[in-house]
Write an enzyme that holds these catalytic residues in place. Structure first.
Site, PDB file in Angstrom:
ATOM      1  N   GLU A  60     -17.652  76.686  27.060  1.00 45.23           N
ATOM      2  CA  GLU A  60     -18.578  75.832  27.740  1.00 45.23           C
ATOM      3  C   GLU A  60     -19.770  75.735  26.953  1.00 45.23           C
ATOM      4  O   GLU A  60     -19.961  76.619  25.772  1.00 45.23           O
ATOM      5  CB  GLU A  60     -18.992  76.494  29.216  1.00 45.23           C
ATOM      6  CG  GLU A  60     -19.860  77.654  29.057  1.00 45.23           C
ATOM      7  CD  GLU A  60     -21.326  77.424  28.698  1.00 45.23           C
ATOM      8  OE1 GLU A  60     -21.834  76.622  29.091  1.00 45.23           O
ATOM      9  OE2 GLU A  60     -21.883  78.546  28.209  1.00 45.23           O
TER      10      GLU A  60
ATOM     11  N   SER B 299     -24.933  81.814  27.183  1.00 49.03           N
ATOM     12  CA  SER B 299     -25.599  81.063  26.025  1.00 49.03           C
ATOM     13  C   SER B 299     -25.585  82.077  25.014  1.00 49.03           C
ATOM     14  O   SER B 299     -24.463  82.613  24.260  1.00 49.03           O
ATOM     15  CB  SER B 299     -26.829  80.344  26.624  1.00 49.03           C
ATOM     16  OG  SER B 299     -27.294  79.522  25.351  1.00 49.03           O
TER      17      SER B 299
ATOM     18  N   HIS C  46     -23.996  76.751  30.958  1.00 49.76           N
ATOM     19  CA  HIS C  46     -24.794  75.751  31.020  1.00 49.76           C
ATOM     20  C   HIS C  46     -24.217  74.565  32.141  1.00 49.76           C
ATOM     21  O   HIS C  46     -23.310  74.058  31.830  1.00 49.76           O
ATOM     22  CB  HIS C  46     -24.782  74.827  29.726  1.00 49.76           C
ATOM     23  CG  HIS C  46     -25.378  75.937  28.640  1.00 49.76           C
ATOM     24  ND1 HIS C  46     -24.743  76.640  27.866  1.00 49.76           N
ATOM     25  CD2 HIS C  46     -26.748  75.834  28.002  1.00 49.76           C
ATOM     26  CE1 HIS C  46     -25.278  77.178  26.996  1.00 49.76           C
ATOM     27  NE2 HIS C  46     -26.521  77.113  27.198  1.00 49.76           N
TER      28      HIS C  46
END
Length: 279
Positions: free
Chosen positions: A177, A78, A246
């Site tokens: 992603e 992230s 995620h």
């Protein structure tokens, strides 16, 4: 999460010196000093982020690369994509796209919203090449390709464009992603990559499973359909739905910065052709 790392045999030191500032874990200078102190300490082999969110880009104002010496393992996903891409582009550091203390590790090994224990221990601990990782996805376009594994959270990879640490995707196996993105938002980012030339020399692509990203209305295109429409014309191997970053499934750990062979048949595999860590 700390208890789980200790169960695995790691000696854990938690950095909790800063007081929150706004929506950040602390002032940028405090966070930068905490990050550097871990990287510069001879007693610490690696750093794992507590969680993601937003704000690691502020550390780059301090030219972190000028204060680094021996490479250390940096583990997370992230928001950590910003630091991982920076460390690759500026320093050539291999990092690990995988679980964080309170996002993956805390969920437990091989559990929903936890982490894939095998890939985690294999990625950060195996000092030789030749191990394979089952991607647990599905092919968008089958085939095989060899390239350097790079990438991260889609929106943060995009945010490097135009910066001095813009991700060079040439000859890469590109990991992309994210979560909670509407299909048209994924479409917009992919088209930005296309127009910016980021797909021109990519050898293969591995896509996450994009949780919390349903079609806007019944019958509208899904994220998978958007990805297939834009990416299939590239004519390269593509796997969709890998539990990277995620995900609601046990999260895989993937070394970033090393050569691998992508096989997009079946659920997809990555075979790492060089070690991620020093012997």
């Amino acid at each position: 999460g700390l208890a789980e790392l200790k169960r695995q045999g790691f000696q854990v030191v938690a950095n909790q010196d800063s007081k929150p500032e706004g929506y950040f874990a602390g002032p940028a200078l405090d966070r930068m000093n905490g990050f550097l102190s871990g990287l510069q300490s001879e007693q610490i082999d690696g750093l794992m982020a507590a969680r993601g969110g937003y704000g690691s880009n502020y550390l780059l104002d301090f030219e972190v690369d000028k204060n680094l010496k021996e490479a250390k393992s940096v583990i997370g996903f992230s928001d950590l994509s910003t630091l991982q891409i920076y460390l690759w582009q500026k320093c050539g550091w291999v990092t690990f796209y995988g679980p964080m203390v309170a996002a993956g590790i805390s969920g437990g090994p091989d559990r929903a919203e936890g982490y894939d224990e095998h890939s985690f221990l294999r990625a950060i601990g195996k000092a030789e090449a030749g191990w394979k990782l089952r991607l647990k996805g599905e092919p968008v376009l089958t085939g095989q390709a060899v390239g350097r594994v790079l990438g991260g959270a889609m929106t943060l990879v995009e945010a490097t464009i135009g910066t001095p640490w813009e991700l060079d995707t040439k000859d890469s196996i590109l990991i992309l992603e994210d979560r909670a993105m509407k299909p048209y938002q994924v479409d917009r980012v992919l088209m930005h990559f296309k127009h910016a030339g980021k797909f021109e020399s990519v050898k293969g692509i591995v896509l996450g499973d994009f949780p919390d990203s349903p079609p806007l209305v019944a019958g509208a295109p899904s994220v998978r359909e958007v990805c297939a429409r834009i990416l299939r014309p590239l004519g390269i191997p593509i796997v969709f739905g890998a539990p990277v970053g995620h995900t609601l499934r046990p999260m895989l750990t993937i070394p970033l910065g090393i050569q691998a062979r992508l096989d997009a048949a079946g659920e997809g595999t990555l075979e790492f052709l060089e070690p991620a860590v020093a012997a």
